[in-house]
Design an enzyme around this catalytic site. Structure first.
Site, PDB file in Angstrom:
ATOM      1  N   LYS A  89       2.429 -74.975  20.142  1.00 17.16           N
ATOM      2  CA  LYS A  89       3.858 -74.741  20.342  1.00 17.16           C
ATOM      3  C   LYS A  89       4.610 -74.672  19.010  1.00 17.16           C
ATOM      4  O   LYS A  89       5.722 -74.142  18.947  1.00 17.16           O
ATOM      5  CB  LYS A  89       4.454 -75.823  21.235  1.00 17.16           C
ATOM      6  CG  LYS A  89       3.944 -75.773  22.685  1.00 17.16           C
ATOM      7  CD  LYS A  89       4.549 -76.867  23.528  1.00 17.16           C
ATOM      8  CE  LYS A  89       4.217 -76.696  25.010  1.00 17.16           C
ATOM      9  NZ  LYS A  89       2.852 -77.108  25.356  1.00 17.16           N
ATOM     10  N   SER A 146       6.978 -81.240  25.573  1.00 18.08           N
ATOM     11  CA  SER A 146       5.869 -80.285  25.578  1.00 18.08           C
ATOM     12  C   SER A 146       5.824 -79.464  26.863  1.00 18.08           C
ATOM     13  O   SER A 146       4.758 -79.209  27.423  1.00 18.08           O
ATOM     14  CB  SER A 146       4.536 -81.021  25.383  1.00 18.08           C
ATOM     15  OG  SER A 146       3.535 -80.156  24.906  1.00 18.08           O
ATOM     16  N   SER A 184      -1.428 -78.418  22.630  1.00 15.37           N
ATOM     17  CA  SER A 184       0.021 -78.162  22.559  1.00 15.37           C
ATOM     18  C   SER A 184       0.601 -78.089  21.153  1.00 15.37           C
ATOM     19  O   SER A 184       1.779 -77.744  21.011  1.00 15.37           O
ATOM     20  CB  SER A 184       0.785 -79.231  23.357  1.00 15.37           C
ATOM     21  OG  SER A 184       0.729 -78.939  24.738  1.00 15.37           O
TER      22      SER A 184
END
Length: 414
Positions: free
Chosen positions: A110, A164, A107
């Site tokens: 991102k 997230s 993640s």
């Protein structure tokens, strides 16, 4: 028959000639770890290492092992396969472990989405969530947005960076992707990576959920994080400890509060924010930044196991180490987007005529050892080529002599 013998002798002399002092290539310094990496799923296929990309930011960074300034205290043991500590403002790299080694992002991907889409989307716009946005891997992280719900873009950013949310990542990539939707968003993310100089980064999903051909490096993550922290809205979002997701009356969905997953904010004085990540393939990944004494540092970790410290705790230990170093400590530099774009690495190594200084963030006096290695390799290649060429030349002369003698014998027989 003396000529071939002379060629062999000259070849031997040339190969032994000290035209350029050869340098011994030292083995990479091992990175301090509490234990060997735990076995995990088979990593995805990554490109072959490119010498130019590995030297981006300075020749000393082109190592799979530890790189730190001479004479500084050793960094703490962390269970990450690669990491990097850098100054957010000056761009100086304070140290790292395999800074240009390929790894899977999870993640922290991102952050690339944020660096790409923050300038494209108005935070005050009200947008609608689609069923396609909600099509994410079952059990993966999600905020809890609803199909048909209408949310402000700044609410989406809070959901992305605090919790997230993978459905949020899909929505932001779609909204910023133009007519091509999410596919256009992914394309824009990869274009942004190249603009920033993150040549070892490729996004296959906007959320960081594992996808074929998806990879990054600790160095690239630092470039991306530096771009993100240059945006005032991003700094506000990642520093928020909680946010409210508004109710959606038409979908009979009540409002609720989300907390920030990044524990650095709660336990590290001067924490500015960052991003956590985890998949079975990537293991724990982490990006965190903090300020101390007017100095802002960022740490990036990839492939971390949780042995005695969680990902953010490993990042905190490396930040402590970085803040203890003098401001002049450096092993390389985070290239600026303009400089990186002007000297974009190709898929092949640079020609021998291009010295390391010509690379973005090129070699300094502290990197002369790397230049000697390059010189030694060039010496070997040049001498071998010269020797082979001389041998062929002498052999050719000898062949001409034999052919001439053969013609004389043939004429006498006629």
């Amino acid at each position: 028959m003396r000529v071939p013998g002379l060629a062999v002798a000259l070849t031997a002399v040339l190969l032994a000639s000290p035209l350029v002092p050869a340098a011994t290539v030292a083995a990479p310094l091992p990175c301090p770890r509490p234990a060997p990496p735990a076995p995990g799923p088979t990593p995805s296929v990554t490109p072959s290492p490119d010498p130019v990309q590995r030297a981006l930011g300075g020749a000393r960074l082109a190592t799979p092992g530890l790189v730190v300034p001479p004479g500084v205290p050793p960094p703490p043991e962390v269970a990450a396969t690669s990491w990097l500590v850098a100054d957010l403002d000056s761009g100086e790299v304070l140290g790292g472990c395999g800074p240009h080694e390929y790894a899977t992002p999870a993640s922290v991907q991102k952050l690339l989405l944020a660096a790409t889409m923050l300038p494209r989307l108005d935070p005050a716009d009200l947008v609608t969530i689609t069923a396609g946005d909600l099509d994410i891997e079952p059990g993966s992280s999600a905020v809890g947005l609803v199909d048909g719900g209408r949310y402000r873009v700044d609410t989406l950013w809070l959901g992305l960076l605090l919790r997230s949310g993978n459905e949020v990542a899909n929505a932001l990539a779609r909204l910023g992707g133009g007519a091509d939707g999410m596919a256009g968003g992914l394309r824009a993310m990869n274009e942004q990576a190249r603009l920033l100089g993150a040549y070892q980064t490729h996004a296959a999903t906007p959320s960081g959920l594992d996808g074929p051909g998806q990879f990054t490096s600790a160095y690239d993550l630092a470039l991306i994080a530096r771009a993100c922290f240059g945006d005032a809205d991003f700094r506000r979002y990642v520093a928020a400890r909680e946010a409210v997701i508004p109710a959606q009356p038409r979908q009979r969905a009540k409002s609720f509060t989300i907390d920030n997953d990044n524990q650095l904010l709660y336990h590290y004085p001067g924490a500015l924010g960052g991003k956590t990540g985890y998949t079975d393939l990537a293991r724990h990944t982490y990006v965190g930044a903090a300020e101390r004494g007017g100095r802002r540092l960022v740490v990036t970790l990839l492939g971390a196991d949780v042995i005695d410290k969680r990902g953010w705790q490993q990042g905190a230990a490396l930040l402590d180490w970085g803040f203890a170093l003098p401001r002049t400590a450096s092993v390389g530099v985070l290239v600026s987007p303009g400089a990186a774009n002007a000297a974009a690495p190709s898929a092949s190594p640079p020609p021998a005529s291009v010295p390391p200084q010509a690379l973005p963030g090129g070699a300094s006096g502290a990197e002369q050892g790397d230049q000697l290695v390059f010189a030694g390799q060039l010496r070997s290649a040049s001498l071998i080529g010269l020797a082979v060429g001389l041998a062929l030349l002498v052999a050719g002369l000898f062949g001409c002599r034999v052919r001439t003698a053969g013609k004389a014998i043939s004429s006498r027989r006629v």
